[in-house]
Motif scaffolding. Structure first.
Motif, short mmCIF file in Angstrom:
data_model
loop_
_atom_site.label_atom_id
_atom_site.label_comp_id
_atom_site.label_asym_id
_atom_site.label_seq_id
_atom_site.Cartn_x
_atom_site.Cartn_y
_atom_site.Cartn_z
N ILE A 157 0.83 -1.21 0.00
CA ILE A 157 0.00 0.00 0.00
C ILE A 157 0.86 1.26 0.00
O ILE A 157 0.60 2.20 -0.77
CB ILE A 157 -0.96 -0.02 1.21
N THR A 158 1.87 1.31 0.85
CA THR A 158 2.69 2.53 0.93
C THR A 158 3.49 2.75 -0.35
O THR A 158 3.72 3.90 -0.75
CB THR A 158 3.65 2.47 2.15
N ALA A 159 3.91 1.68 -1.00
CA ALA A 159 4.65 1.83 -2.25
C ALA A 159 3.72 2.28 -3.38
O ALA A 159 4.00 3.27 -4.07
CB ALA A 159 5.32 0.51 -2.62
N GLU A 160 2.63 1.57 -3.58
CA GLU A 160 1.76 1.90 -4.71
C GLU A 160 1.18 3.30 -4.57
O GLU A 160 1.07 4.04 -5.55
CB GLU A 160 0.64 0.86 -4.84
N THR A 161 0.83 3.69 -3.35
CA THR A 161 0.30 5.04 -3.14
C THR A 161 1.32 6.09 -3.55
O THR A 161 0.99 7.07 -4.24
CB THR A 161 -0.08 5.24 -1.66
N TYR A 162 2.57 5.89 -3.14
CA TYR A 162 3.62 6.86 -3.49
C TYR A 162 3.82 6.93 -4.99
O TYR A 162 3.89 8.03 -5.57
CB TYR A 162 4.93 6.48 -2.79
N ARG A 193 6.70 -7.14 -1.95
CA ARG A 193 7.07 -6.04 -1.06
C ARG A 193 7.70 -4.86 -1.79
O ARG A 193 7.90 -3.80 -1.21
CB ARG A 193 8.03 -6.54 0.01
N ARG A 194 8.06 -5.04 -3.04
CA ARG A 194 8.74 -3.98 -3.80
C ARG A 194 7.95 -3.55 -5.03
O ARG A 194 8.43 -2.76 -5.84
CB ARG A 194 10.12 -4.48 -4.26
N ARG A 195 6.73 -4.03 -5.17
CA ARG A 195 6.05 -3.87 -6.45
C ARG A 195 5.60 -2.44 -6.73
O ARG A 195 5.27 -1.68 -5.82
CB ARG A 195 4.85 -4.82 -6.51
N LEU A 196 5.58 -2.11 -8.00
CA LEU A 196 5.00 -0.85 -8.47
C LEU A 196 3.53 -0.81 -8.10
O LEU A 196 3.01 0.21 -7.63
CB LEU A 196 5.20 -0.73 -9.98
N SER A 197 2.84 -1.92 -8.31
CA SER A 197 1.42 -2.02 -8.01
C SER A 197 1.03 -3.49 -8.13
O SER A 197 1.79 -4.31 -8.67
CB SER A 197 0.59 -1.19 -9.00
N TYR A 198 -0.17 -3.81 -7.66
CA TYR A 198 -0.68 -5.17 -7.89
C TYR A 198 -0.76 -5.44 -9.38
O TYR A 198 -0.38 -6.52 -9.85
CB TYR A 198 -2.06 -5.35 -7.25
N SER A 255 9.60 -6.58 -10.28
CA SER A 255 8.29 -6.01 -9.94
C SER A 255 8.29 -4.55 -9.52
O SER A 255 7.23 -3.96 -9.38
CB SER A 255 7.63 -6.85 -8.83
N ALA A 256 9.47 -3.96 -9.30
CA ALA A 256 9.52 -2.54 -8.97
C ALA A 256 9.43 -1.70 -10.25
O ALA A 256 9.65 -2.22 -11.35
CB ALA A 256 10.81 -2.22 -8.21
N PRO A 257 9.14 -0.42 -10.15
CA PRO A 257 9.10 0.43 -11.35
C PRO A 257 10.47 0.51 -12.01
O PRO A 257 11.51 0.42 -11.34
CB PRO A 257 8.66 1.80 -10.81
N GLN A 258 10.47 0.65 -13.31
CA GLN A 258 11.71 0.68 -14.09
C GLN A 258 12.05 2.11 -14.49
O GLN A 258 11.16 2.92 -14.75
CB GLN A 258 11.56 -0.20 -15.33
N GLY A 259 13.33 2.42 -14.53
CA GLY A 259 13.75 3.73 -15.01
C GLY A 259 13.80 4.81 -13.95
O GLY A 259 14.15 5.95 -14.25
N ILE A 260 13.42 4.51 -12.73
CA ILE A 260 13.52 5.45 -11.63
C ILE A 260 14.15 4.73 -10.44
O ILE A 260 14.24 3.50 -10.42
CB ILE A 260 12.14 6.01 -11.20
N LYS A 261 14.58 5.50 -9.45
CA LYS A 261 15.11 4.90 -8.24
C LYS A 261 13.93 4.38 -7.41
O LYS A 261 13.09 5.17 -6.96
CB LYS A 261 15.90 5.93 -7.43
N PRO A 262 13.84 3.07 -7.20
CA PRO A 262 12.67 2.55 -6.48
C PRO A 262 12.72 2.88 -5.00
O PRO A 262 13.78 3.19 -4.44
CB PRO A 262 12.78 1.03 -6.70
#
Length: 425
Positions: free
Chosen positions: A156-161, A202-207, A372-379
């Protein structure tokens, strides 16, 4: 998946959004939209450590300092609170619990029966808008009840951000493009990942992003892809789920009882695990209080009983060579044991490790952020860790200082001194 709203069960996400004033669709889709090891540890807590009380801390390590998109702000905090309320309205469905009983033979009926009555409680959370990162979150209660909050909170805290501070659709498009390129490189042999699982909850951009990569990996037909740590996606796509223990277990069992010497926390935790599972579900985590101290307890019996060990900090080559030498010292063929690597992996690093250890031991990878984390930015670098057990400080002293975590510097000093004494004597 289903939510209980005003005494009525619903699967309608739009109804959930209205009921909890959500800006975005529910970010946690099910009570099994989490990593398998939460249930592996949860069953041991339930059977052996049911009275332990815990306090957990959330840390956003690189928010407000290392990222250019700012702190968590009021809108973030509001959405996180509402998303957590929606999460706390989730309930286990019968098919979810049946899946766990059928797919994982070490999960017992009396434990899933307990889960059928358990549900998360929003009052266990304490959330304030403060600190370097702009948000402070703690949760507390009986460990066997609240340990499950860790992964949903991070989701939740990751996807919201990511949704509030970036152009989410642009991030998702790049994510899908990068996923295809990575899979194509594996197919062409540019990456040699061997046996691997997706560990990205735990590191995902989103579900939405994690589901995309898991589905794409399954459809790719890549031989070495073994599944995911996410139980919900494993059920949805008929995949294996992977996960045994985390640092919290060794911290809770081994350090959370003052009558124990914390330098022996691995011993107490491994004994508890074997009591629960015997030779099932046996991948031991080595670096909670350094791998060198772990090896003091990982003697002949444990080395034979556990099917392998997991690397999560420090130099992977040095660690792997050390584990191989350790097995050989007991006359154990390292090719019968699995070295599971899960720290900071990408295609290049995993391929290099796989080539180095090929023919020396079984090698497997749990790859999270890269998939699973976003690509091209610092996760985001966010964690939730056990801080207190039964009122006592606990700590993680990994093989890399940057991954250590503890509230109390005095306890860190005490723990280091107990480890130093044991290593010398």
């Amino acid at each position: 998946m289903s939510w209980l709203i005003n005494g009525k069960s619903t699967k309608d996400e739009k109804e959930v959004m209205r009921a909890f004033n959500l800006k975005y669709a529910p970010m946690v889709k099910s009570l099994i939209d989490t990593d398998l090891y939460k249930f592996s540890m949860g069953q041991v807590y339930h059977h052996q450590w049911a009275s332990d009380h815990a306090i957990w801390d959330f840390k956003a390590r690189n928010v407000g300092e290392g990222l250019t998109h700012g702190k968590y702000d009021h809108a973030d905090c509001e959405e996180i609170i509402n998303q957590l309320k929606a999460y706390c309205a989730l309930q286990f469905d019968t098919d979810e619990l049946s899946f766990m009983n059928e797919r994982f033979p070490w999960i017992q009926d009396n434990y899933t029966n307990f889960l059928s009555f358990w549900h998360p409680k929003f009052e266990d959370f304490e959330i304030t808008e403060s600190g370097i990162s702009g948000i402070e979150i703690h949760f507390s209660g009986v460990q066997e009840y609240i340990s499950y909050y860790e992964i949903p909170l991070l989701e939740i805290t990751a996807e919201t951000y990511y949704r509030n501070h970036y152009d989410y659709e642009e991030l998702l498009l790049k994510f899908k493009t990068e996923t295809k390129e990575k899979i194509d490189k594996i197919k062409r042999g540019e990456y040699d990942l061997g046996v691997f699982s997706e560990f990205g909850a735990r590191r995902r951009l989103s579900y939405e992003a994690q589901e995309h990569v898991v589905k794409a990996l399954k459809e790719s037909g890549i031989k070495g892809f073994m599944g995911t740590s996410n139980v919900y996606l494993a059920m949805k796509y008929d995949l294996n789920a992977a996960g045994t223990m985390a640092h919290e277990f060794i911290m809770s069992v081994g350090q959370g009882h003052p009558e124990y010497n914390p330098a022996y926390s691995n011993k107490y935790a491994l004994e508890s695990w074997v009591k629960e599972y015997s030779t099932w579900n046996g991948t031991a985590l080595t670096d909670t209080i350094t791998t060198n101290c772990f090896l003091k307890d990982f003697q002949r019996t444990f080395s034979n009983l556990f099917s392998g060990v997991r690397h999560d900090s420090g130099d992977p080559y040095e660690w792997g060579d050390k584990m191989i030498a350790h097995y050989k010292s007991f006359g154990i063929d390292p090719m019968t044991k699995t070295l599971l690597f899960s720290d900071g992996l990408n295609g290049e690093i995993a391929s290099s490790i796989n080539r180095y250890f090929k023919g020396k031991a079984k090698v497997a990878f749990g790859i999270g952020t890269w998939w699973s984390a976003p690509q091209g930015i610092k996760p985001l670098n966010i964690v939730a860790k056990t801080a207190l057990i039964n009122g006592s400080d606990v700590a993680k002293l990994s093989d890399a200082d940057g991954k250590n975590m503890c509230r109390n510097p005095e306890y860190i000093d005490y723990l280091k001194r107990t480890i130093e004494w044991r290593m010398k004597h």
